[in-house]
Design a protein around this motif. Structure first.
Motif, mmCIF file in Angstrom:
data_model
loop_
_atom_site.group_PDB
_atom_site.id
_atom_site.type_symbol
_atom_site.label_atom_id
_atom_site.label_comp_id
_atom_site.label_asym_id
_atom_site.label_seq_id
_atom_site.Cartn_x
_atom_site.Cartn_y
_atom_site.Cartn_z
ATOM 1 N N LEU A 41 3.067 5.234 7.913
ATOM 2 C CA LEU A 41 3.315 6.623 7.509
ATOM 3 C C LEU A 41 2.688 6.945 6.152
ATOM 4 O O LEU A 41 2.403 8.106 5.857
ATOM 5 C CB LEU A 41 4.816 6.909 7.485
ATOM 6 C CG LEU A 41 5.509 6.942 8.844
ATOM 7 C CD1 LEU A 41 7.000 7.109 8.667
ATOM 8 C CD2 LEU A 41 4.944 8.047 9.702
ATOM 9 N N ALA A 42 2.451 5.949 5.332
ATOM 10 C CA ALA A 42 1.802 6.168 4.044
ATOM 11 C C ALA A 42 0.368 6.640 4.222
ATOM 12 O O ALA A 42 -0.191 7.284 3.335
ATOM 13 C CB ALA A 42 1.838 4.899 3.204
ATOM 14 N N ALA A 43 -0.231 6.346 5.357
ATOM 15 C CA ALA A 43 -1.599 6.781 5.624
ATOM 16 C C ALA A 43 -1.700 8.298 5.771
ATOM 17 O O ALA A 43 -2.781 8.869 5.611
ATOM 18 C CB ALA A 43 -2.139 6.103 6.868
ATOM 19 N N VAL A 45 3.208 5.643 -5.904
ATOM 20 C CA VAL A 45 2.959 5.642 -7.350
ATOM 21 C C VAL A 45 1.791 6.567 -7.698
ATOM 22 O O VAL A 45 1.862 7.333 -8.665
ATOM 23 C CB VAL A 45 2.700 4.198 -7.850
ATOM 24 C CG1 VAL A 45 2.179 4.195 -9.273
ATOM 25 C CG2 VAL A 45 3.973 3.380 -7.751
ATOM 26 N N ALA A 46 0.719 6.523 -6.909
ATOM 27 C CA ALA A 46 -0.425 7.400 -7.168
ATOM 28 C C ALA A 46 -0.040 8.870 -6.999
ATOM 29 O O ALA A 46 -0.490 9.730 -7.767
ATOM 30 C CB ALA A 46 -1.583 7.038 -6.248
ATOM 31 N N GLY A 47 0.805 9.170 -6.021
ATOM 32 C CA GLY A 47 1.283 10.548 -5.852
ATOM 33 C C GLY A 47 2.131 11.000 -7.021
ATOM 34 O O GLY A 47 2.013 12.129 -7.503
ATOM 35 N N ALA A 48 2.999 10.106 -7.519
ATOM 36 C CA ALA A 48 3.818 10.446 -8.691
ATOM 37 C C ALA A 48 2.957 10.654 -9.926
ATOM 38 O O ALA A 48 3.208 11.568 -10.724
ATOM 39 C CB ALA A 48 4.849 9.343 -8.934
ATOM 40 N N CYS A 107 5.002 10.939 1.387
ATOM 41 C CA CYS A 107 4.379 10.082 2.407
ATOM 42 C C CYS A 107 4.480 8.614 2.012
ATOM 43 O O CYS A 107 4.757 7.754 2.859
ATOM 44 C CB CYS A 107 2.914 10.466 2.608
ATOM 45 S SG CYS A 107 2.666 12.043 3.410
ATOM 46 N N GLY A 108 4.268 8.316 0.747
ATOM 47 C CA GLY A 108 4.392 6.942 0.287
ATOM 48 C C GLY A 108 5.810 6.422 0.413
ATOM 49 O O GLY A 108 6.035 5.283 0.828
ATOM 50 N N LEU A 109 6.783 7.263 0.071
ATOM 51 C CA LEU A 109 8.184 6.862 0.222
ATOM 52 C C LEU A 109 8.562 6.681 1.685
ATOM 53 O O LEU A 109 9.332 5.779 2.028
ATOM 54 C CB LEU A 109 9.098 7.877 -0.450
ATOM 55 C CG LEU A 109 9.028 7.918 -1.981
ATOM 56 C CD1 LEU A 109 9.908 9.038 -2.518
ATOM 57 C CD2 LEU A 109 9.420 6.574 -2.573
ATOM 58 N N HIS A 153 0.823 -1.206 0.000
ATOM 59 C CA HIS A 153 0.000 0.000 0.000
ATOM 60 C C HIS A 153 0.858 1.256 0.000
ATOM 61 O O HIS A 153 0.506 2.250 -0.630
ATOM 62 C CB HIS A 153 -0.957 -0.015 1.189
ATOM 63 C CG HIS A 153 -2.043 -1.031 1.054
ATOM 64 N ND1 HIS A 153 -2.059 -2.164 1.791
ATOM 65 C CD2 HIS A 153 -3.118 -1.082 0.235
ATOM 66 C CE1 HIS A 153 -3.115 -2.880 1.458
ATOM 67 N NE2 HIS A 153 -3.776 -2.251 0.504
ATOM 68 N N ALA A 154 1.959 1.231 0.693
ATOM 69 C CA ALA A 154 2.859 2.390 0.698
ATOM 70 C C ALA A 154 3.425 2.628 -0.697
ATOM 71 O O ALA A 154 3.510 3.771 -1.159
ATOM 72 C CB ALA A 154 3.983 2.191 1.701
#
Length: 157
Positions: free
Chosen positions: A85-87, A22-25, A74-76, A16-17
């Motif tokens: 932390l991705a949340a 990927v979605a943020g990029a 956040c994903g990274l 999920h992270a």
């Protein structure tokens, strides 16, 4: 709270992270795509002229770009430190959804443009594919960050 900042043990799922990153990029990429435009078509020859507005040409598109960068970070952070932390990408994802929707409702004058259809000539505002892609990516960031929170919460039990 302090355990959320510690590195996760090996073997912890970080899917999920990675998906949030990927979605943020992708949201960052979508901010430079055309979001709206003005299209004039001539009926006799079937041709037309368009003028496009990219997302970053408007303040709301810049907000979506910055929100995408924060979601990527956040994903990274979820990948490198702790998956929970991705949340945190829920906040920039929600801001991006709001910015993308407000682009159409309040930004760039898209709603103020008048459609004219004279039979042979038609002029109308249009929403371009980049806007739809940015909306999908920002909603994806929100959903994936919620999944990262709940998936990790179940794994803690």
């Amino acid at each position: 709270m302090a355990e959320d900042l510690k590195p996760a043990p090996p073997g912890t799922r970080r899917g999920h992270a990675l998906a949030v990153a990927v979605a943020g990029a992708l949201l960052v990429f979508c901010a430079v795509l055309p979001w709206a435009g003005l299209e004039a078509k001539i009926g006799l020859i079937g041709g037309g002229v368009t003028a496009d507005v990219r997302g970053i040409d408007d303040a709301f598109g810049v907000y979506a770009l910055v929100a995408g960068l924060v979601a990527l970070v956040c994903g990274l952070a979820g990948l490198l430190a702790h998956p929970r932390l991705a949340a945190l990408a829920l906040i920039p994802g929600a801001v991006a959804v709001l910015a993308v929707v407000m682009f159409v409702t309040e930004g760039s004058g898209v709603q103020d443009r008048i459609s004219i259809d004279l039979g042979l000539l038609s002029v109308a505002p249009v929403i371009r594919f980049g806007w739809f892609a940015a909306l999908a990516c920002s909603l994806g960031v929100v959903v994936l960050s919620v999944l990262a929170l709940f998936r990790r919460a179940r794994a803690d039990r």
